[in-house]
Design an enzyme around this catalytic site. Sequence first.
Site, PDB file in Angstrom:
ATOM      1  N   ALA A  17       5.841   3.282  -2.273  1.00 41.85           N
ATOM      2  CA  ALA A  17       5.278   4.112  -3.348  1.00 41.85           C
ATOM      3  C   ALA A  17       5.442   3.353  -4.659  1.00 41.85           C
ATOM      4  O   ALA A  17       6.473   3.452  -5.331  1.00 41.85           O
ATOM      5  CB  ALA A  17       5.969   5.464  -3.404  1.00 41.85           C
ATOM      6  N   HIS A  77      -3.492   1.490   5.244  1.00 45.24           N
ATOM      7  CA  HIS A  77      -3.074   1.110   3.893  1.00 45.24           C
ATOM      8  C   HIS A  77      -3.373  -0.364   3.651  1.00 45.24           C
ATOM      9  O   HIS A  77      -3.221  -1.197   4.547  1.00 45.24           O
ATOM     10  CB  HIS A  77      -1.578   1.380   3.698  1.00 45.24           C
ATOM     11  CG  HIS A  77      -1.275   2.795   3.370  1.00 45.24           C
ATOM     12  ND1 HIS A  77      -1.005   3.235   2.101  1.00 45.24           N
ATOM     13  CD2 HIS A  77      -1.225   3.900   4.153  1.00 45.24           C
ATOM     14  CE1 HIS A  77      -0.782   4.533   2.110  1.00 45.24           C
ATOM     15  NE2 HIS A  77      -0.919   4.967   3.353  1.00 45.24           N
ATOM     16  N   PRO A  78      -3.766  -0.702   2.431  1.00 44.70           N
ATOM     17  CA  PRO A  78      -4.067  -2.106   2.118  1.00 44.70           C
ATOM     18  C   PRO A  78      -2.796  -2.902   1.854  1.00 44.70           C
ATOM     19  O   PRO A  78      -1.746  -2.346   1.530  1.00 44.70           O
ATOM     20  CB  PRO A  78      -4.906  -1.995   0.846  1.00 44.70           C
ATOM     21  CG  PRO A  78      -4.340  -0.779   0.154  1.00 44.70           C
ATOM     22  CD  PRO A  78      -3.996   0.193   1.277  1.00 44.70           C
ATOM     23  N   GLU A  86      -2.689   2.994  -8.306  1.00 44.82           N
ATOM     24  CA  GLU A  86      -1.272   2.854  -7.984  1.00 44.82           C
ATOM     25  C   GLU A  86      -0.812   1.401  -8.137  1.00 44.82           C
ATOM     26  O   GLU A  86       0.238   1.137  -8.724  1.00 44.82           O
ATOM     27  CB  GLU A  86      -1.028   3.358  -6.559  1.00 44.82           C
ATOM     28  CG  GLU A  86      -1.132   4.883  -6.441  1.00 44.82           C
ATOM     29  CD  GLU A  86      -1.440   5.371  -5.036  1.00 44.82           C
ATOM     30  OE1 GLU A  86      -1.591   6.588  -4.867  1.00 44.82           O
ATOM     31  OE2 GLU A  86      -1.558   4.529  -4.114  1.00 44.82           O
ATOM     32  N   GLN A  87      -1.573   0.471  -7.607  1.00 48.18           N
ATOM     33  CA  GLN A  87      -1.170  -0.940  -7.712  1.00 48.18           C
ATOM     34  C   GLN A  87      -1.193  -1.404  -9.171  1.00 48.18           C
ATOM     35  O   GLN A  87      -0.325  -2.168  -9.602  1.00 48.18           O
ATOM     36  CB  GLN A  87      -2.062  -1.812  -6.827  1.00 48.18           C
ATOM     37  CG  GLN A  87      -1.887  -1.514  -5.345  1.00 48.18           C
ATOM     38  CD  GLN A  87      -2.296  -2.662  -4.438  1.00 48.18           C
ATOM     39  OE1 GLN A  87      -2.345  -3.817  -4.858  1.00 48.18           O
ATOM     40  NE2 GLN A  87      -2.568  -2.348  -3.180  1.00 48.18           N
ATOM     41  N   PHE A 119       3.087  -3.766   4.598  1.00 51.55           N
ATOM     42  CA  PHE A 119       4.222  -3.290   3.825  1.00 51.55           C
ATOM     43  C   PHE A 119       3.747  -2.150   2.920  1.00 51.55           C
ATOM     44  O   PHE A 119       2.789  -2.294   2.158  1.00 51.55           O
ATOM     45  CB  PHE A 119       4.800  -4.428   2.982  1.00 51.55           C
ATOM     46  CG  PHE A 119       5.916  -3.998   2.081  1.00 51.55           C
ATOM     47  CD1 PHE A 119       7.196  -3.781   2.574  1.00 51.55           C
ATOM     48  CD2 PHE A 119       5.693  -3.792   0.720  1.00 51.55           C
ATOM     49  CE1 PHE A 119       8.232  -3.374   1.743  1.00 51.55           C
ATOM     50  CE2 PHE A 119       6.722  -3.394  -0.119  1.00 51.55           C
ATOM     51  CZ  PHE A 119       7.995  -3.179   0.396  1.00 51.55           C
TER      52      PHE A 119
END
Length: 470
Positions: free
Chosen positions: A426, A371-372, A391-392, A423
Amino acid sequence: MNRYPRDFTGYGANPPDARWPGGARIAVQFVVNYEEGGENSLLHGDAASEAFLSEIVGAQPWPGQRHWNMESIYDYGARAGFWRLHRLFKGAGIPVTVYGVATALARAPEQVAAMQSAGWEIASHGLKWIDYKDHTPEAEAADMAEAVRLHTEVTGQMPRGWYTGRCSVNTVELAANTGQFDYISDTYDDDLPYWTRIGQRDQLIIPYTLDCNDMRFATPQGFNSGDQFFAYLRDTFDALYAEGAAGSAKMMSVGLHCRLIGRPGRVQALKRFTDYIQGFEGVWCPRRIDIAEHWAAQHPPAGRRRPSQMDQADFVERFGGVFEHSAWIAERAFALELGPAHDNATGLHSALTRMFRSATDAERLGVLRAHPDLAGKLAAAKRLTADSTSEQASAGLDALTDAERSTFEQMNADYVAKHGFPFIIAVRDHDKAGILRAFRRRIGHDTSTEMEEACRQVERIARLRLEALV
């Protein structure tokens, strides 16, 4: 490939609005099974007499002999019971569907003429009223073809519906593969019609009933009196009518047999029920073919690809990115016992998360590290996956002020330095301020606790991605 064919999901918690004609709250559909003259008998070329659904509860076949009492009971259905039902439904103005055994129809020209003059639908009930559980698929298909031929010859029309009743595990597939039937009813698994994919065909299924069925007069612990039958029909109607009033209209099937409900001591219970439902608004009493035509017009098949029926390459291509850069999870899930229960977001999420949860600690850590960082260097360089980018952006992390970006970068660095993985949250469940609060709270956790939380967040992200995909 291990695939489980039974469907325990159906419409689930949110069945479709049936949109019955006129805004009806319920569709009550009556079936008259016409089997007399099609049952097991030496006269019909069978090896033994009939033993099913008569006044002789617990009867056994008589190999090589005619059973005079059994034949006489079936004869009553044709000679008297049918006409009693014919008068009742004509008087009530209710059209019915007849499940007609082809050889029985061929022996009943007056009854067939009466069915047709009343506007009743005559669907096919097979060639003979016999048990097909031990037939080969080839033998059953041959009888099915002959049933259609004879039915068409006798009635002048091809049957548009099919119900074997005493069927085999092959019956529904064989009937669907003919491509001849608007609907098939050899199931008892729902209160609404539904589409099922069989081969290259979307086949409409209109489930039938064995509980709202007078056959229970002829089975142990069934109905002992007409009052019991009426009470059961009334209670079923009341429950489904209430659901329809709440916006979830259903279908109620009622199964009848001329030799059973056609007896004087029972038919009054049926009359009380038809009188009862006619005292309510919003009750539609169609034939099954009317339901089939309505459903095809209002609820055509969706035509979507079902995950449980995909090949491995398509499955992995479609769902391999649900867990970030971890296609191996989809590869393992594909090998599970997938079926209709996995053709929705909940089922797919279950299969994929099972593989994530059963992976080694090192493998799960690899998923976390795939995950980034939130609003990190990959985002600035526009090198996130499409899902992560969307998402971001949903939380406004693509439009940070310089101060906000600096805060995120410092917190990312501190978090990774302490826990060894990014970190993860969702972000679609939070706004920017909520994400920052969670960041500050969780950075203080011990690494074991935080890994559990990160894994829960990974599973939540996967669920949200699947809901968008499926």
